[in-house]
Structure formats: structure tokens, C-alpha cells
Write an enzyme that holds these catalytic residues in place. Structure first.
Site, PDB file in Angstrom:
ATOM      1  N   LYS A   1       1.126   4.022  -2.905  1.00 19.48           N
ATOM      2  CA  LYS A   1       0.758   5.416  -2.619  1.00 19.48           C
ATOM      3  C   LYS A   1       1.935   6.355  -2.872  1.00 19.48           C
ATOM      4  O   LYS A   1       1.736   7.512  -3.260  1.00 19.48           O
ATOM      5  CB  LYS A   1       0.263   5.543  -1.175  1.00 19.48           C
ATOM      6  CG  LYS A   1      -1.077   4.839  -0.916  1.00 19.48           C
ATOM      7  CD  LYS A   1      -2.191   5.497  -1.698  1.00 19.48           C
ATOM      8  CE  LYS A   1      -3.560   5.008  -1.290  1.00 19.48           C
ATOM      9  NZ  LYS A   1      -4.638   5.649  -2.054  1.00 19.48           N
TER      10      LYS A   1
ATOM     11  N   TYR B   1       0.838  -1.207   0.000  1.00 25.15           N
ATOM     12  CA  TYR B   1       0.000   0.000   0.000  1.00 25.15           C
ATOM     13  C   TYR B   1       0.871   1.255   0.000  1.00 25.15           C
ATOM     14  O   TYR B   1       0.662   2.181  -0.783  1.00 25.15           O
ATOM     15  CB  TYR B   1      -0.900  -0.046   1.232  1.00 25.15           C
ATOM     16  CG  TYR B   1      -1.807   1.154   1.433  1.00 25.15           C
ATOM     17  CD1 TYR B   1      -3.027   1.245   0.775  1.00 25.15           C
ATOM     18  CD2 TYR B   1      -1.458   2.176   2.314  1.00 25.15           C
ATOM     19  CE1 TYR B   1      -3.876   2.333   0.984  1.00 25.15           C
ATOM     20  CE2 TYR B   1      -2.301   3.254   2.526  1.00 25.15           C
ATOM     21  CZ  TYR B   1      -3.506   3.336   1.862  1.00 25.15           C
ATOM     22  OH  TYR B   1      -4.337   4.403   2.075  1.00 25.15           O
TER      23      TYR B   1
HETATM   24  N1  LIG Z   1      -9.369   6.472   5.594  1.00 29.95           N
HETATM   25  C1  LIG Z   1      -8.125   6.824   5.770  1.00 29.95           C
HETATM   26  O1  LIG Z   1      -7.645   6.982   6.911  1.00 29.95           O
HETATM   27  C2  LIG Z   1      -7.229   7.060   4.571  1.00 29.95           C
HETATM   28  C3  LIG Z   1      -5.954   7.576   4.823  1.00 29.95           C
HETATM   29  C4  LIG Z   1      -5.121   7.811   3.731  1.00 29.95           C
HETATM   30  C5  LIG Z   1      -5.540   7.550   2.444  1.00 29.95           C
HETATM   31  N2  LIG Z   1      -6.788   7.034   2.250  1.00 29.95           N
HETATM   32  C6  LIG Z   1      -7.163   6.774   0.861  1.00 29.95           C
HETATM   33  O2  LIG Z   1      -8.379   7.433   0.571  1.00 29.95           O
HETATM   34  C7  LIG Z   1      -9.086   6.717  -0.441  1.00 29.95           C
HETATM   35  C8  LIG Z   1     -10.499   6.427   0.035  1.00 29.95           C
HETATM   36  O3  LIG Z   1     -10.407   5.661   1.219  1.00 29.95           O
HETATM   37  P1  LIG Z   1     -11.630   5.523   2.240  1.00 29.95           P
HETATM   38  O4  LIG Z   1     -11.032   5.525   3.599  1.00 29.95           O
HETATM   39  O5  LIG Z   1     -12.703   6.464   1.897  1.00 29.95           O
HETATM   40  O6  LIG Z   1     -12.076   4.028   1.900  1.00 29.95           O
HETATM   41  P2  LIG Z   1     -13.524   3.314   1.980  1.00 29.95           P
HETATM   42  O7  LIG Z   1     -13.208   1.873   2.073  1.00 29.95           O
HETATM   43  O8  LIG Z   1     -14.334   3.956   3.043  1.00 29.95           O
HETATM   44  O9  LIG Z   1     -14.146   3.649   0.560  1.00 29.95           O
HETATM   45  C9  LIG Z   1     -13.539   3.164  -0.600  1.00 29.95           C
HETATM   46  C10 LIG Z   1     -14.585   3.036  -1.684  1.00 29.95           C
HETATM   47  O10 LIG Z   1     -13.936   2.492  -2.853  1.00 29.95           O
HETATM   48  C11 LIG Z   1     -14.735   1.435  -3.364  1.00 29.95           C
HETATM   49  N3  LIG Z   1     -13.872   0.494  -4.078  1.00 29.95           N
HETATM   50  C12 LIG Z   1     -12.866  -0.247  -3.560  1.00 29.95           C
HETATM   51  N4  LIG Z   1     -12.297  -0.994  -4.527  1.00 29.95           N
HETATM   52  C13 LIG Z   1     -12.957  -0.715  -5.674  1.00 29.95           C
HETATM   53  C14 LIG Z   1     -12.838  -1.157  -7.014  1.00 29.95           C
HETATM   54  N5  LIG Z   1     -11.919  -2.062  -7.387  1.00 29.95           N
HETATM   55  N6  LIG Z   1     -13.673  -0.639  -7.947  1.00 29.95           N
HETATM   56  C15 LIG Z   1     -14.618   0.285  -7.605  1.00 29.95           C
HETATM   57  N7  LIG Z   1     -14.782   0.723  -6.355  1.00 29.95           N
HETATM   58  C16 LIG Z   1     -13.959   0.242  -5.385  1.00 29.95           C
HETATM   59  C17 LIG Z   1     -15.407   0.823  -2.155  1.00 29.95           C
HETATM   60  O11 LIG Z   1     -16.588   0.112  -2.522  1.00 29.95           O
HETATM   61  C18 LIG Z   1     -15.700   2.064  -1.317  1.00 29.95           C
HETATM   62  O12 LIG Z   1     -16.949   2.641  -1.649  1.00 29.95           O
HETATM   63  C19 LIG Z   1      -8.259   5.458  -0.718  1.00 29.95           C
HETATM   64  O13 LIG Z   1      -7.422   5.683  -1.826  1.00 29.95           O
HETATM   65  C20 LIG Z   1      -7.439   5.319   0.547  1.00 29.95           C
HETATM   66  O14 LIG Z   1      -6.255   4.601   0.317  1.00 29.95           O
HETATM   67  C21 LIG Z   1      -7.647   6.783   3.277  1.00 29.95           C
END
Ligand SMILES: NC(=O)c1ccc[n+]([C@@H]2O[C@H](COP(=O)([O-])OP(=O)(O)OC[C@H]3O[C@@H](n4cnc5c(N)ncnc54)[C@H](O)[C@@H]3O)[C@@H](O)[C@H]2O)c1
Length: 256
Positions: A163, A159
Site C-alpha cells: 500500500k 500489505y
Molecule cells: N475495509 C477497510 O477497512 C480498508 C481500509 C483501507 C484500505 N482498504 C482497501 O480498500 C480496497 C477494498 O477493500 P474492501 O474492504 O472493500 O474489501 P472487500 O473484501 O470487502 O472487497 C474486495 C473485493 O475485491 C474482490 N477481489 C479480491 N481479490 C480479487 C482478485 N484477485 N480479482 C478480482 N477481484 C478480487 C473481492 O471478491 C471483493 O469483491 C482494498 O484495496 C483494501 O485494501 C480497505
């Protein structure tokens, strides 16, 4: 003070992973600022509830965002319905499989596919339509783990590598697309209150949630809306001279 409520009026945006979490907050904020949004996710129910709030200004596509063909079809759909494309938010991402060096080849490749290759495919599909307008905004969601490192046992080596790749992809695409009036920037969130953020912190390592809180200067996990507001800024004319940048939104959580 100028009212910026509708500063994205009539713009057309695509948001991947828009059914939940950060992607959903970004899609909702864009709708709130007058955008039309093509929202895509593999979660049909989540997408439907988003689309129900503003059916005239939302297209929902249930699909796997890692496929280049899905990206091309979605851009076509936005163009045929609305005739333009202004903004792409590459939001899908997450860890697939084991976080450590025991990850299988399949798991490693799946994480790269979800977090990094998908961003390339959607950018590749969207850029020509933006170039045709002489203006565009691509916003990539990276992570604190891409700027610093993974949390051992949770966010994962694959990951973090993917990233970090998103940040390099962002700078290179900014260089390639700048002459066509397209800016490309990344947001690197720290800890955000989404299913992914909290499950990783609480589920995989029970002590991590408290440790992250204690290491975060601002002392809280952000609601997704605090990431969405940055996406609105980057999509707007206020960010016209910002490209190739990474905005760290980590509450001061600087792991090294
Ligand atoms: N939540 C955190 O603390 C955090 C921190 C840093 C970065 N991020 C990044 O932010 C972004 C969103 O994360 P989040 O926390 O909202 O995640 P989440 O799991 O709450 O939401 C992710 C969404 O992506 C969809 N998804 C996953 N794989 C998919 C695919 N192959 N095709 C279509 N849809 C797909 C899921 O159904 C979900 O609706 C990601 O790139 C994550 O790496 C999150």
C-alpha cells in the site's frame, strides 16, 4: 447551488473489485452520478447483483484482477461497447497469507500482486484510451497502513509495504500522465465497514476493533459510501488541478 447529481454523466468508468465493499460503493455512486461502469471482480454473484440494478449502463466481467491480460481485455471491452474510457478505480487489494515476517515467499508475492502490481497493469492498459481523449482520472485505493504502518498481526507487513508502494506509484504515474491530461490520485482509507475491514479488526485480533475505535478521532468505522464520495470528487471536474495526491480518509486514526 449547482446540481451535481449528474456531474459524471455519460462518463465511462472501470472499477476493480466492484462486487463488494468499497469498490461496490464506488461503482454504485458512479452509476448514481450518470456514469457507465465496467465492473470487474472474481465474485460473479456480487457482480450480477450490481449489474441487475442498472443493466443498460453496466458491464460485469468475472475475472482475476491481478492479470495484465484481463486488464487489457476489459479496456477493449469498454471501448468497443462505449467508445471511450474516462475513469479507472484500482480498488482490489487485501492481505494474502500471514501478516508477519513468517509470510512465505508465495504469500508475500501474492499480496504485492493483488495490492500493487494489479494497479500498475490496469493503469498501463487504461492510460492510452484516456490519453486519446486528452482527459482521464485514475484513482488508486491505498490504505492508512500505506501512509503509516500495519497493525501488527492484522493488516500485515506485506500489505503495508504494497500500500505504501501504491502511493509512490500514484505520484510517479501522475508525473508521467499529467501531460496527457490524466490525473492520478490515491485514497488511503482508515477503518471501513466492509467484510475485509471488520474481519481483520474483529477476527484476527479481538481487541483491535475497540482499540482502533478509541484511537480514531471521529470514533467510528466508516461506511463504504464515505470513501465512494471521495472517488466521485476525484473523478469530477471539481478535482481538475489535483494530481499525485493522497487523500487520507481515516477519521483521524493516525498511527505512527
Ligand atoms: N475495509 C477497510 O477497512 C480498508 C481500509 C483501507 C484500505 N482498504 C482497501 O480498500 C480496497 C477494498 O477493500 P474492501 O474492504 O472493500 O474489501 P472487500 O473484501 O470487502 O472487497 C474486495 C473485493 O475485491 C474482490 N477481489 C479480491 N481479490 C480479487 C482478485 N484477485 N480479482 C478480482 N477481484 C478480487 C473481492 O471478491 C471483493 O469483491 C482494498 O484495496 C483494501 O485494501 C480497505
Amino acid at each position: 447551488m449547482t446540481d451535481k447529481r449528474h456531474m459524471l454523466n455519460e462518463h465511462v468508468a472501470i472499477v476493480t473489485g466492484a462486487a463488494n465493499g468499497i469498490g461496490r460503493a464506488i461503482a454504485e455512486a458512479f452509476l448514481d452520478h450518470g456514469c457507465r461502469v465496467l465492473a470487474t471482480d472474481r465474485d460473479a454473484g456480487g457482480l450480477q447483483s450490481l449489474a441487475n440494478s442498472q443493466p443498460d449502463r453496466t458491464i460485469a466481467i468475472t475475472a482475476d484482477a491481478t492479470k495484465a491480460s484481463v486488464a487489457a481485455q476489459a479496456v477493449e471491452k469498454a471501448l468497443s461497447k462505449w467508445g471511450r474510457l474516462d475513469i479507472l478505480v484500482n480498488n482490489v487489494g487485501g492481505l494474502v497469507g500471514r501478516p508477519d515476517l513468517e509470510a512465505t515467499e508465495e504469500q508475500w508475492l501474492a499480496t504485492l500482486s493483488l495490492c500493487l502490481s494489479s494497479h500498475f497493469f490496469w493503469s498501463q492498459a487504461a492510460a492510452p484510451a484516456m490519453a486519446a481523449n486528452g482527459r482521464g482520472r485514475i484513482i488508486n485505493i491505498s490504505s492508512n497502513a500505506g501512509r503509516y504502518r500495519s497493525n501488527t498481526g492484522t493488516s500485515g507487513i506485506s500489505y503495508s509495504a504494497a500500500k505504501g508502494g501504491v502511493l509512490a506509484l500514484t505520484r510517479s504515474c501522475a508525473n508521467a500522465l499529467g501531460p496527457q491530461g490524466i490525473t492520478v490520485n490515491a485514497i488511503a482509507p482508515g477503518s471501513v465497514l466492509t467484510e475485509l475491514g471488520v474481519a481483520e479488526a474483529k477476527g484476527l485480533d479481538p481487541d483491535l476493533y475497540d482499540r482502533v475505535m478509541s484511537e480514531t478521532a471521529l470514533g467510528y468505522f466508516a461506511p463504504p459510501s464515505e470513501i465512494a464520495s471521495i472517488a466521485v470528487f476525484l473523478a469530477s471536474d471539481d478535482a481538475s488541478y489535483v494530481t499525485g495526491a493522497t487523500l487520507l480518509a481515516n477519521g483521524g486514526w493516525c498511527t505512527s
